[in-house]
Design a protein around this motif. Structure first.
Motif, mmCIF file in Angstrom:
data_model
loop_
_atom_site.group_PDB
_atom_site.id
_atom_site.type_symbol
_atom_site.label_atom_id
_atom_site.label_comp_id
_atom_site.label_asym_id
_atom_site.label_seq_id
_atom_site.Cartn_x
_atom_site.Cartn_y
_atom_site.Cartn_z
ATOM 1 N N THR B 523 4.800 8.537 6.550
ATOM 2 C CA THR B 523 4.488 9.689 6.025
ATOM 3 C C THR B 523 4.242 9.760 4.986
ATOM 4 N N THR B 528 -2.446 17.112 2.987
ATOM 5 C CA THR B 528 -2.708 16.338 4.328
ATOM 6 C C THR B 528 -1.879 15.416 4.676
ATOM 7 N N CYS B 530 -0.487 12.578 7.413
ATOM 8 C CA CYS B 530 -0.741 10.959 7.679
ATOM 9 C C CYS B 530 0.687 10.556 8.411
ATOM 10 N N ARG B 543 -2.019 -1.715 10.604
ATOM 11 C CA ARG B 543 -2.760 -0.220 10.901
ATOM 12 C C ARG B 543 -1.395 0.508 9.724
ATOM 13 N N ARG B 546 -4.502 0.014 6.590
ATOM 14 C CA ARG B 546 -5.204 0.896 6.280
ATOM 15 C C ARG B 546 -5.017 2.113 6.188
ATOM 16 N N LEU B 547 -4.165 2.504 6.418
ATOM 17 C CA LEU B 547 -2.942 4.699 6.272
ATOM 18 C C LEU B 547 -3.203 4.129 5.007
ATOM 19 N N ASP B 551 -6.005 6.220 4.382
ATOM 20 C CA ASP B 551 -5.945 7.628 4.754
ATOM 21 C C ASP B 551 -6.308 8.254 3.869
ATOM 22 N N SER B 555 -4.999 8.928 -1.070
ATOM 23 C CA SER B 555 -6.445 9.194 -1.889
ATOM 24 C C SER B 555 -5.617 8.615 -3.119
#
Lengths: 186, 664
Positions: B523, B528, B530, B543, B546-547, B551, B555
């Motif tokens: 997290t 933002t 996540c 997963r 990818r996050l 996500d 960024s």
């Protein structure tokens, strides 16, 4: 705006490249045309007045300085110097055609140099801009030649005090009016 | 002279001229030289006036964009450095106060830590001016210090003025005091004094000058021409300003000296003046198509070919078209150029080809900028085309063999749980159901009884839970000073800002901990949201990868939204099950990062901090940031929270080993 050198960015996987900036030096083609036109102006002026030579050369120097240091003010000063050479030549009794060439070439050089600098600033040297430059220079060059033809015709076919007087008035009026008609807010 | 008067004068003279055409007899046969000179001089004066006006209407071009310029993030100590440098130019009083306040705070904290005294006592030392042997520095930090007094300031400015004229490099008195104070603080920490040659940072400012889609949408000065096209600026460049002066000068001089050739040479200037004032054409009708050749989720480092086709759908030739494509800020240009300058006949099209280098994340293209100029060069338009394209690139997670300093008292739960076998897993407790929990773990009995939906936790699960917490707040997005002008890549790591590094470290630890059989989650701290709840398995790893890449929380660019601290913290605590271990990745760029670590620790979530170090200690501002970070690390370690101090030039493994050793 834009830094002066081109630094290629080499990268490893995933990492953005180091600062890669554009080469903002003036474009070569227009610079060459500007200097050529300036050379023509100086030569034409020197034919009638040898004293015009140093003034003209100084003018060329300013144009070159303006292009290398990216200061448009210097290009303008250089052009004024070229035109001053023209005035000197005219006062020493230059042939009308020579004088017309000096004036036209000086203004054309000013236009070409400004174009070169603007292209460098907005686009940079890496991109091929020659087509664009040729079209623009053809336009302003053509207009200048038209001016020479018109002026020469006036010279030829109208003479005498009366005509000159009229022409002077019209020219002055024209210059003043065109200055007054601009889109820029005052 | 205002335009109206000018126009009036011009018209009057024109009328006069026309009259003489009609009746030539009005023209004087021979005019006196004096009269001629007067008239000529008058004309030259008018020329001078016009020239002056031309000079004021200056020449200006529309600023193009520079997509080649990378997105710049602040470096630690930037603000202090800027304030310090502005003091040299006679900074405002409140800026000087700011610097002193900051230094006072840092000094108090340093004293409190090094001498192991309370903050109050430390402040007393400052008031007593007894904390350093440098009397000037000591006096500088006292409350009653009033710089030089009005007379002193004047004297100092005069001295400064003289030194500048004589090119003597003299640091103004205020700055000297700041430097001395910082050196005194450094002495407390056994650090060397600042290098006098490194007082000012010469940073070249380079900006992208492009508009993001959001900026464009909120910019009220742009005109929306059609669905994707905006007209941002339309202006005269002033390219031909002053050419009419040529006419007046030549004609005027010609009149004075009586040379008709010279008078007529003025025609050239007039024709150019007329050419320059040709009315501009209507806005062009252009169509732009961008093609980005990219597969789903390519790897960072791969090249992405981009093709932009510009088509002239109008009926006229476009003489001067300058195109700059809106390269996404996080991507770099590998081949070719996103710029084009060309003429475009009606119906024709031209293309730009270039290649981008992929980097982690989802990248959106920005609007394409087109500067259209008239043939004469006198008129310009700036158009922006919004074509929505994006590129997504996923980094594969790496791993690490280095030991990870997880907390001592939870160590028994780390790794494969051995002994609890012998008949399945032991029921341990029940907690509120959270989205993401496996459906098979819902306590259906309780639901039948009370209607609540709750999740059963087994001891095994509870024992091995680890959550990786990444600091993605705007303050964490910092670059190391060496990053700015780096050309080659000799850094030990790929990440180019502190958050990048945190993400890289989190990826490695995620893989390693997961491989050891732990249940790992992910997290972030930031606006933002996540949240990947702790779990096991290879799908889980995919997963997570990818996050971490795609996500928006992770960024490459800092978030712009406001961060609501309290709400976020409450939500985090609700999500964490009891005793979950936290590995917190943060550059420790502000006080809250320390507070957060301690608040979690106090609630019995054992915290380990992994901190990439973007600070350097060379320049003044940097050094203060460096010191502040060191204070934070010490403070955390003194409360038994292990901190992995990860230097920018080191690989992660080199930082992990000593941390584990220190902890054991």
């Amino acid at each position: 705006m834009g830094l002066g050198t081109t630094i290629g960015g080499s990268t490893q996987a995933g990492r953005p490249a180091a600062p890669m900036t554009i080469d903002n030096q003036p474009s070569l083609l227009s610079t060459a045309v500007a200097l050529g036109a300036g050379f023509v102006a100086v030569s034409a002026a020197s034919l009638s007045a040898p004293a015009a030579l140093p003034i003209g050369v100084i003018g060329l120097g300013f144009i070159i300085a303006g292009l290398t240091t990216l200061r448009r003010r210097r290009i303008t000063i250089g052009t004024i110097s070229l035109l001053a050479a023209g005035l000197l030549a005219g006062s020493k009794g230059a042939e009308p055609v020579e004088l017309l060439i000096v004036v036209m070439a000086s203004i054309f050089a000013w236009d070409a140099a400004t174009m070169a600098m603007g292209l460098g600033q907005q686009i940079g040297r890496e991109v091929d801009t020659s087509q664009l430059e040729i079209v623009h220079l053809a336009g302003s060059g053509g207009v200048g030649l038209l001016g020479i033809i018109v002026a020469y015709s006036i010279e030829r076919f109208m003479s005498g005090n009366q005509a000159v007087f009229t022409i002077s008035l019209l020219l002055i009026a024209g210059a003043i009016l065109t200055s007054a008609i601009t889109d820029r807010a005052d | 002279m205002s335009k109206r008067i000018l126009a009036l004068v011009g018209l009057m003279i024109a009328a006069l001229g026309l009259v003489t055409v009609a009746s030539p007899s009005l023209v004087p046969m021979k005019t006196d030289q004096v009269v001629l000179t007067v008239i000529g001089t008058g004309i030259l004066l008018q020329a001078a006036v016009m020239m002056n006006k031309a000079r004021q209407d200056s020449y200006s071009l529309i600023t193009p964009g520079f997509p080649e310029t990378p997105w710049e993030l602040p470096t630690p100590g930037d603000e202090l450095q800027a304030t310090f440098e502005s003091i040299a130019e006679g900074g405002l009083l409140h800026e000087q106060e700011q610097v002193r306040d900051q230094l006072r705070e840092v000094t108090a904290n340093v004293l409190a830590q090094t001498h192991r005294i309370s903050l109050t006592d430390a402040k007393q030392l400052i008031t007593d001016e007894s904390w350093t042997s440098d009397a000037a520095a000591a006096r500088y930090l006292t409350e009653g210090f009033s710089a030089l007094g009005p007379l002193g300031e004047v004297t100092d400015e005069v001295k400064q003025w003289i030194s500048t004229r004589l090119s003597i490099d003299r640091t103004p008195a205020q700055q000297q005091l700041v430097i001395r104070t910082v050196n005194a603080i450094s002495h407390l920490l056994d650090m060397p004094p600042l290098d006098p040659d490194l007082m000012a940072k010469d940073e070249e400012e380079s900006e992208r000058f492009l508009q993001s889609p959001e900026e464009l949408a909120s910019d009220s000065s742009t005109e929306h021409l059609s669905e994707e096209v905006y007209l941002r600026t339309e202006q005269e460049t002033g390219h031909w300003n002053g050419v009419g002066v040529v006419t007046l000068v030549f004609t005027g001089v010609g009149i004075i000296i009586g040379q008709s050739a010279m008078i007529i040479a003025g025609v050239i200037g007039l024709i150019y003046a007329g050419y320059a004032r040709l009315p501009p054409s209507d806005p062009p009708k252009l169509r732009i198509d961008r093609t980005v050749e990219v597969d789903e989720d390519i790897s960072p480092g791969e090249l992405i070919p981009v093709t932009v086709e510009v088509r002239n759908e109008g009926e006229r030739l476009l003489a001067d078209l300058r195109v700059i494509d809106g390269v996404p800020p996080g991507l770099s240009i590998a081949e070719g150029s996103p710029r084009m300058a060309t003429t475009l006949p009606a119906g024709d099209s031209k293309t730009i080809d270039y290649k981008l280098k992929a980097s982690r994340g989802r990248h959106e293209f920005w609007p394409t900028k087109i500067i259209q100029k008239s043939l004469t060069g006198a008129h310009e338009r700036e158009l922006l085309f919004c074509l929505e394209d994006s590129v997504a690139s996923v980094s594969h997670l790496q791993s690490t063999n280095a030991p990870i300093p997880l907390r001592e008292y939870a160590a028994q739960f780390v790794g494969n749980v051995a002994a609890q076998k012998g008949g399945g897993m032991e029921f341990h407790s029940v907690r509120e159901y959270l989205p993401g929990d496996p459906i098979g773990r819902i306590d259906w009995n309780r639901h039948a009884r009370t209607g609540e939906i709750t999740t059963i936790e087994f001891r095994e699960e509870r024992a091995a839970k680890i959550v990786l917490l990444i600091d993605t707040r705007a303050v964490a997005y910092l670059e190391h000073p060496s990053q700015r002008h780096r050309i080659g890549d000799d850094g030990a790591s790929e990440g180019y800002n502190a958050v990048d590094r945190s993400i890289e470290a989190a990826g490695k630890l995620f893989t390693a901990l997961l491989a050891d059989g732990n249940s790992v989650g992910l997290t972030n701290v930031g606006p933002t949201d996540c949240w990947l709840p702790p779990s096991l398995g290879s799908d889980h790893a995919i997963r997570a990868a990818r996050l971490l890449s795609l996500d928006p929380a992770f960024s490459q660019l800092p978030p712009s939204a406001e961060f609501e601290l309290m709400g976020w913290f409450k939500r985090l605590v609700r999500r964490l099950s009891e005793g979950t271990q936290i590995v917190y990745f943060t550059p420790l760029s502000d006080e809250y990062s320390v507070t957060l670590a301690r608040q979690l620790d106090v609630r019995r979530y054992p915290v380990t901090v992994v901190s990439p170090n973007p600070t350097e200690d060379e320049h003044l501002g940097e050094r203060i940031a460096y010191i502040q970070r060191r204070l934070r690390i010490t403070r955390l370690r003194r409360t038994d929270i292990p901190v992995v101090d990860w230097d920018w030039e080191q690989p992660l493994e080199a930082a992990l080993r000593p941390a584990v050793r220190r902890h054991q």
